[in-house]
Design a protein around this motif. Structure first.
Motif, PDB file in Angstrom:
ATOM      1  N   UNK A  70      49.991   0.590  -2.009  1.00 59.24           N
ATOM      2  CA  UNK A  70      48.998   1.633  -1.762  1.00 59.24           C
ATOM      3  C   UNK A  70      48.287   1.406  -0.428  1.00 59.24           C
ATOM      4  N   UNK A  71      47.842   0.178  -0.194  1.00 57.58           N
ATOM      5  CA  UNK A  71      47.126  -0.119   1.041  1.00 57.58           C
ATOM      6  C   UNK A  71      48.047  -0.038   2.255  1.00 57.58           C
ATOM      7  N   UNK A  72      49.310  -0.389   2.089  1.00 57.16           N
ATOM      8  CA  UNK A  72      50.249  -0.268   3.213  1.00 57.16           C
ATOM      9  C   UNK A  72      50.345   1.182   3.668  1.00 57.16           C
ATOM     10  N   UNK A 128      41.816 -11.086  -1.012  1.00 63.07           N
ATOM     11  CA  UNK A 128      42.158 -10.816   0.394  1.00 63.07           C
ATOM     12  C   UNK A 128      41.843  -9.371   0.742  1.00 63.07           C
ATOM     13  N   UNK A 129      42.243  -8.439  -0.120  1.00 61.88           N
ATOM     14  CA  UNK A 129      41.967  -7.020   0.123  1.00 61.88           C
ATOM     15  C   UNK A 129      40.464  -6.763   0.155  1.00 61.88           C
ATOM     16  N   UNK A 130      39.738  -7.441  -0.733  1.00 63.64           N
ATOM     17  CA  UNK A 130      38.296  -7.229  -0.840  1.00 63.64           C
ATOM     18  C   UNK A 130      37.532  -7.790   0.354  1.00 63.64           C
ATOM     19  N   UNK A 131      38.048  -8.858   0.963  1.00 65.62           N
ATOM     20  CA  UNK A 131      37.306  -9.546   2.029  1.00 65.62           C
ATOM     21  C   UNK A 131      37.769  -9.169   3.439  1.00 65.62           C
ATOM     22  N   UNK A 132      38.958  -8.606   3.573  1.00 63.99           N
ATOM     23  CA  UNK A 132      39.491  -8.307   4.905  1.00 63.99           C
ATOM     24  C   UNK A 132      38.970  -6.939   5.355  1.00 63.99           C
ATOM     25  N   UNK A 136      41.296  -3.550   5.542  1.00 66.74           N
ATOM     26  CA  UNK A 136      41.327  -2.815   4.271  1.00 66.74           C
ATOM     27  C   UNK A 136      40.047  -2.049   3.960  1.00 66.74           C
ATOM     28  N   UNK A 137      39.004  -2.264   4.750  1.00 65.26           N
ATOM     29  CA  UNK A 137      37.732  -1.619   4.448  1.00 65.26           C
ATOM     30  C   UNK A 137      36.871  -2.399   3.487  1.00 65.26           C
ATOM     31  N   UNK A 141      36.450   0.140   0.847  1.00 61.87           N
ATOM     32  CA  UNK A 141      37.780   0.687   0.635  1.00 61.87           C
ATOM     33  C   UNK A 141      38.249   1.569   1.774  1.00 61.87           C
ATOM     34  N   UNK A 142      39.303   2.298   1.530  1.00 66.42           N
ATOM     35  CA  UNK A 142      39.852   3.251   2.500  1.00 66.42           C
ATOM     36  C   UNK A 142      39.607   4.671   1.994  1.00 66.42           C
TER      37      UNK A 142
END
Length: 325
Positions: A70-72, A128-132, A136-137, A141-142
């Protein structure tokens, strides 16, 4: 065409054809929303099923790869300005590649240790998604993911996106059915029965497990990419263990290792979730006892129950010329 190329024959074709004409008769946005979510998460459930149902491996990082897919798509379309039709397969390829890397390490463990290891990897992916934030926002989020277009036709309309999700689901079922009936699928089932026995039969267990890990994570990424552009917003919550265990619930209810199980379980649970929306904070209090009863009395899930209730086909007896009665 060889009948083996079709997933369990004409009933599947009939179901998919009927589903394809639904937009001609249904105009309710709510119905489309439920159906699209069922199809997206059913694809993710099929990805988990090829690991758990065929190879006997429990991948508890599954939601992490759903989120990576999803994030990609979100990052490539929003920040790199790629077309969705390039970002979507790229997200699937990224998930398959990361699945290979995970497998190279994870498959040095076995059984419960493998499950715990992948659970830890799933938590790391969420963190990683939460901190980058820059990529990733982070907590924000995005936002603003646009629906794809095809030849000037916007797939943002529920009926149009429904057809895209249905096509992705149909291709997933076709692929999984072919895998199950192939030598590769039979080798996975042999591995599920016992790795040492499979090795003694000449099966390269490590290579087969790497391949099925890549297939599993690729399907998770396929579902995640669809989810990203359908919802239009991404947050790290979708990558967490709760999403993994929800997908596992779909499998347990529908039937682990069956072709219909992932779709059937996802449909039943999503419909139940819609019917008790007012009790959303307590839904697992409802699902918990139901799941316990299901495991106790119908361990093969609803697909297994159907197989037990369905009358057995009488064996065909070939007539022999000149044979006496």
């Amino acid at each position: 065409m060889n009948a083996r190329a079709l997933p369990t024959g004409w009933p599947w074709l009939l179901v998919l054809l009927l589903a394809a004409v639904v937009p001609l008769f249904v105009k309710s946005g709510y119905v489309f929303d439920v159906a699209i979510n069922v199809m997206i998460f059913a694809i993710a459930a099929y990805g988990m099923n090829v690991m758990l149902g065929y190879a006997g491996l429990l991948p508890l990082a599954h939601a992490g790869f759903f989120g990576i897919g999803a994030y990609a798509v979100g990052i490539l379309t929003l920040k790199a300005h790629w077309s969705f039709w390039l970002a979507w397969p790229a997200g699937v390829a990224i998930c398959a590649g990361l699945g290979l890397l995970l497998g190279l390490v994870a498959f040095r463990t076995r059984d419960d240790v493998f499950a715990i290891f992948t659970l830890g990897v799933g938590v790391i992916i969420t963190q990683v998604i939460n901190k980058w934030d820059a990529l990733t926002g982070g907590n924000d989020g995005l936002n603003g993911l646009a629906a794809p277009t095809l030849g000037g036709l916007s797939l943002g309309k529920p009926g149009n996106f429904y057809e895209l999700a249905l096509l992705a689901l149909a291709l997933t079922i076709f692929l999984v059915a072919r895998v199950r009936s192939s030598l590769f699928g039979r080798s996975l089932i042999a591995i599920r029965g016992g790795e040492d026995l499979a090795r003694s039969a000449g099966i390269n267990v490590y290579t087969h497990k790497l391949r099925v890990m890549m297939l599993s994570t690729a399907l998770a990424g396929l579902a995640g990419g669809l989810y990203a552009v359908y919802v239009g917003f991404l947050g790290s919550a979708i990558t967490g263990p709760a999403t993994t265990f929800t997908i596992l619930l779909y499998l347990l209810v529908g039937g682990v290792g069956t072709l219909a199980g992932p779709l059937l379980g996802t449909l039943i649970i999503r419909l139940l979730q819609q019917s008790i929306q007012g009790l959303q904070d307590y839904q697992y209090i409802v699902f918990g006892p139901l799941l316990v009863l299901l495991v106790l009395f119908f361990p093969a899930g609803l697909s297994g129950l159907w197989a037990r209730l369905r009358p057995a086909r009488p064996a065909r007896v070939k007539e022999v010329k000149g044979a006496g009665v």
